[in-house]
Design a protein around this motif. Structure first.
Motif, PDB file in Angstrom:
ATOM      1  N   LEU A   1       0.847  -1.189   0.000  1.00 45.66           N
ATOM      2  CA  LEU A   1       0.000   0.000   0.000  1.00 45.66           C
ATOM      3  C   LEU A   1       0.883   1.241   0.000  1.00 45.66           C
ATOM      4  CD1 LEU A   1      -2.845  -0.776   2.582  1.00 45.66           C
ATOM      5  CD2 LEU A   1      -2.890  -1.019   0.105  1.00 45.66           C
ATOM      6  N   GLU A   2       0.452   2.228  -0.749  1.00 46.94           N
ATOM      7  CA  GLU A   2       1.154   3.513  -0.764  1.00 46.94           C
ATOM      8  C   GLU A   2       0.121   4.618  -0.577  1.00 46.94           C
ATOM      9  OE1 GLU A   2       4.357   6.025  -3.475  1.00 46.94           O
ATOM     10  OE2 GLU A   2       3.927   3.927  -3.913  1.00 46.94           O
ATOM     11  N   LEU A   3       0.363   5.482   0.366  1.00 49.20           N
ATOM     12  CA  LEU A   3      -0.560   6.570   0.679  1.00 49.20           C
ATOM     13  C   LEU A   3       0.039   7.889   0.204  1.00 49.20           C
ATOM     14  CD1 LEU A   3      -1.555   5.539   4.333  1.00 49.20           C
ATOM     15  CD2 LEU A   3      -2.535   4.775   2.153  1.00 49.20           C
ATOM     16  N   LEU A   4      -0.703   8.597  -0.645  1.00 52.65           N
ATOM     17  CA  LEU A   4      -0.257   9.884  -1.182  1.00 52.65           C
ATOM     18  C   LEU A   4      -1.207  10.962  -0.694  1.00 52.65           C
ATOM     19  CD1 LEU A   4       0.579   8.868  -4.880  1.00 52.65           C
ATOM     20  CD2 LEU A   4       2.122   9.030  -2.925  1.00 52.65           C
ATOM     21  N   ASP A   5      -0.715  11.851   0.168  1.00 57.11           N
ATOM     22  CA  ASP A   5      -1.565  12.912   0.698  1.00 57.11           C
ATOM     23  C   ASP A   5      -1.472  14.157  -0.188  1.00 57.11           C
ATOM     24  OD1 ASP A   5       0.900  13.982   1.255  1.00 57.11           O
ATOM     25  OD2 ASP A   5       0.770  13.688   3.418  1.00 57.11           O
ATOM     26  N   GLY A   6      -2.137  15.246   0.250  1.00 51.71           N
ATOM     27  CA  GLY A   6      -2.175  16.463  -0.561  1.00 51.71           C
ATOM     28  C   GLY A   6      -0.803  17.020  -0.856  1.00 51.71           C
ATOM     29  N   ALA A   7       0.098  16.988   0.125  1.00 52.55           N
ATOM     30  CA  ALA A   7       1.450  17.520  -0.098  1.00 52.55           C
ATOM     31  C   ALA A   7       2.178  16.720  -1.173  1.00 52.55           C
ATOM     32  CB  ALA A   7       2.230  17.474   1.220  1.00 52.55           C
ATOM     33  N   ASN A   8       2.006  15.407  -1.163  1.00 49.65           N
ATOM     34  CA  ASN A   8       2.626  14.579  -2.201  1.00 49.65           C
ATOM     35  C   ASN A   8       2.045  14.883  -3.572  1.00 49.65           C
ATOM     36  OD1 ASN A   8       4.587  12.906  -0.899  1.00 49.65           O
ATOM     37  ND2 ASN A   8       2.908  11.857   0.133  1.00 49.65           N
ATOM     38  N   LEU A   9       0.722  15.110  -3.623  1.00 53.15           N
ATOM     39  CA  LEU A   9       0.082  15.416  -4.903  1.00 53.15           C
ATOM     40  C   LEU A   9       0.661  16.699  -5.513  1.00 53.15           C
ATOM     41  CD1 LEU A   9      -3.725  14.605  -4.615  1.00 53.15           C
ATOM     42  CD2 LEU A   9      -1.952  13.418  -5.894  1.00 53.15           C
ATOM     43  N   VAL A  10       0.859  17.705  -4.684  1.00 42.80           N
ATOM     44  CA  VAL A  10       1.431  18.965  -5.181  1.00 42.80           C
ATOM     45  C   VAL A  10       2.763  18.697  -5.861  1.00 42.80           C
ATOM     46  CG1 VAL A  10       2.395  21.194  -4.493  1.00 42.80           C
ATOM     47  CG2 VAL A  10       0.246  20.407  -3.485  1.00 42.80           C
ATOM     48  N   HIS A  11       3.599  17.907  -5.229  1.00 38.90           N
ATOM     49  CA  HIS A  11       4.919  17.603  -5.779  1.00 38.90           C
ATOM     50  C   HIS A  11       4.803  16.800  -7.080  1.00 38.90           C
ATOM     51  CE1 HIS A  11       9.115  16.388  -5.979  1.00 38.90           C
ATOM     52  NE2 HIS A  11       8.723  15.128  -6.067  1.00 38.90           N
ATOM     53  N   LEU A  12       3.929  15.753  -7.102  1.00 36.45           N
ATOM     54  CA  LEU A  12       3.813  14.896  -8.282  1.00 36.45           C
ATOM     55  C   LEU A  12       3.254  15.648  -9.480  1.00 36.45           C
ATOM     56  CD1 LEU A  12       2.509  11.601  -6.636  1.00 36.45           C
ATOM     57  CD2 LEU A  12       4.778  12.033  -7.585  1.00 36.45           C
ATOM     58  N   PHE A  13       2.229  16.487  -9.249  1.00 40.07           N
ATOM     59  CA  PHE A  13       1.664  17.261 -10.360  1.00 40.07           C
ATOM     60  C   PHE A  13       2.696  18.231 -10.927  1.00 40.07           C
ATOM     61  CE2 PHE A  13      -2.694  16.158  -8.835  1.00 40.07           C
ATOM     62  CZ  PHE A  13      -3.180  15.705 -10.048  1.00 40.07           C
ATOM     63  N   LYS A  14       3.489  18.814 -10.055  1.00 46.03           N
ATOM     64  CA  LYS A  14       4.501  19.760 -10.517  1.00 46.03           C
ATOM     65  C   LYS A  14       5.585  19.038 -11.304  1.00 46.03           C
ATOM     66  CE  LYS A  14       6.300  23.916 -10.641  1.00 46.03           C
ATOM     67  NZ  LYS A  14       5.613  25.012 -11.368  1.00 46.03           N
TER      68      LYS A  14
END
Length: 522
Positions: free
Chosen positions: A490-503
């Motif tokens: 399992l891998e959990l991606l929170d809002g902070a991770n999303l910001v980094h991945l989208f960028k």
């Protein structure tokens, strides 16, 4: 009197000689026993080396005959062989409950009547009558005790018989249900029902008997319109080949030392094991398919291990092949050389399987098992700095799908009505880290509940996925983080991770959701 003529002195000398003689004899006997014990010990150690050599030779021989053994000695699994017959088990009464205890007899209690002249004259009659009365009471009490114990015995025996009959009835019902469901599956199998075909192939692979150390993990996917079957199996690691060719006993060090198997021989045998396992798997599937619903088998053979360079879990593909039923049926598997046979089938084999050098699979699991929906391009309609919470749930799910596509995964969204908690599925086609990923997207302002994380773990197991990814605009609690770490897939991606991945992957500057509260130190 001179000492030489002293009888006492002579006797002492004689006794001393006898003691010395006995001492030497005892020493000689002890040395003899020690030599015998040493010889026996050395013989036992030598035999132990011989026995361990025999085991190594037997294990190597088993590995060299994997394919031949399956073809000649193992019967293909069929629906008829999956049928179960009910055999009623005979009733075995509990110990000590089969027969009633013998009834008490009056003769065992009756006192002896007075004898002799006094008895004939009636003397002592009163005392005798009292003894008889007391004996009668003891006899009656014994009869009552016997009746009570007999009632208990009969009740326990009847209870045991009832429970036995119930177990037989339950087993008969279970067998009846199994066989009825089996016939339904057989009918569905003939009609090329996907679930029925995959269920049967699962049983075929699970029933295959391999030597100790072989993994049993596998997954299958069937295409009803073409009759194509894709099978992915886990192959054994290189340590399945005995490292020692033989063992010898070194007396001087009292050690049993291995005679190493030459590296070339070890690698050749391991390559043969992989090739035989692949061919054997295809053979067992096609031989069991008496209805002819499987027209071709594509097989990918992986190994589950740890990358020595990174320490991470990897699952490289070492063999990939695709064989048509007719073509495979022309092979005489008891006489083929496995690696040459695979080359003839246009297979791709790792040039260095011992070093886990991967190959790219000819066929990979597609996403047809999930009900899919048409893709929606959410990125095209976004502002320069979109707020993720302003998106609809569907738009957010499609945006997450586009993110994983940008990362490099083949991704599609699932229909909301039947996704079992799955918002998207992705396939990593990298030959080393490949596998199905289950993606769930949660657009929320609050912490993601632990139950959502544990539910995703259940879906990952049910779908036999390589990884489950839970994406959210918010954050996760400590319990969720700990659970995901323990689960491993399992891998959990929170809002902070999303910001980094989208960028990083889409050059999007997104605003996820509220800032999570600061965690107090433990």
């Amino acid at each position: 009197m001179a000492g030489g003529n002293d009888p006492y002195a002579r006797e002492l000398a004689r006794q001393a000689k006898e003691r010395e003689k006995a001492r030497k004899a005892a020493e000689a006997e002890a040395k003899r026993k020690a030599r015998e014990a040493k010889l026996a010990y050395e013989a036992a150690r030598s035999q132990e080396a011989i026995d361990r050599t025999s085991v190594a030779e037997h294990d190597a021989e088993q590995l060299s005959k994997l394919l031949r053994t399956a073809v000649l000695d193992q019967r293909p699994l069929t629906f008829d062989r999956l049928r179960q017959d009910f055999v009623a088990q005979p009733f075995v009464p509990p110990k000590g409950r089969t027969k009633a205890a013998p009834l008490p007899r009056w003769e065992e209690f009756e006192p002896s009547a007075p004898r002799g002249i006094l008895g004939a004259l009636g003397f002592g009659r009163r005392g005798y009558d009292a003894e008889v009365e007391a004996a009668r009471k003891r006899f009656d009490r014994s009869l009552r005790d016997h009746a009570r114990e007999e009632k208990k015995r009969v009740e326990k025996l009847e209870k045991a018989r009832f429970q036995h009959d119930r177990r037989n009835r339950d087993e008969a019902a279970r067998v009846e249900v199994w066989n009825a469901e089996l016939e339904q599956r057989r009918t569905a199998y003939r009609d090329r029902d996907v679930d029925a075909v995959e269920w049967f192939v699962d049983h075929v692979l699970a029933a295959s008997v391999y030597p100790h150390g072989f993994p049993k993990a596998h997954q299958v996917s069937y295409q009803a319109d073409t009759g194509d079957l894709l099978v992915e199996i886990d192959l054994p690691l290189e340590d399945v080949v005995p490292a020692a060719r033989a063992y010898r006993y070194v007396k001087t060090r009292d050690e049993i030392t291995p005679v190493p198997r030459p590296e070339k021989e070890r690698k050749e045998l391991y390559s043969s094991v992989l090739a035989q396992t692949a061919l054997r798997t295809v053979h067992e599937i096609l031989a069991s398919d008496t209805e002819g619903v499987i027209q071709s088998v594509a097989l990918n053979g992986h190994v589950a291990t740890i990358d020595r360079a990174t320490g991470r879990d990897v699952h490289p593909c070492l063999i990939t092949l695709q064989a048509d039923r007719d073509e495979f049926g022309q092979l005489v598997l008891t006489q083929v050389e496995p690696q040459a046979c695979l080359k003839r089938l246009r297979s791709i084999i790792s040039p260095n399987p011992y070093e886990l050098e991967p190959v790219r699979p000819l066929v990979t699991f597609d996403l047809s098992k999930f009900r899919l929906m048409d893709s929606l391009d959410v990125v095209a309609g976004l502002d320069s700095r979109p707020v993720l919470m302003d998106l609809t749930p569907t738009e957010f799910e499609h945006l997450i799908r586009q993110l994983f596509e940008a990362i490099g995964l083949d991704s599609v969204n699932t229909q909301p009505s039947s996704d079992e908690g799955v918002d998207a599925v992705a396939m990593n086609t990298d030959p080393v880290m490949k596998g199905l990923c289950i993606i769930q997207a949660k657009r929320t302002k609050n912490v993601v509940p632990f139950e959502t994380v544990s539910a995703l773990a259940g879906v990952v197991e049910h779908k036999r996925a390589a990884k489950g990814i839970l994406v959210t605009t918010s954050w996760f609690g400590r319990a969720s983080d700990a659970f995901a770490n323990e689960h491993g897939r399992l891998e959990l991606l929170d809002g902070a991770n999303l910001v980094h991945l989208f960028k990083e992957h889409m050059n999007l500057d997104v605003i996820p959701g509220p800032v999570p509260p600061k965690r107090r130190p433990r």
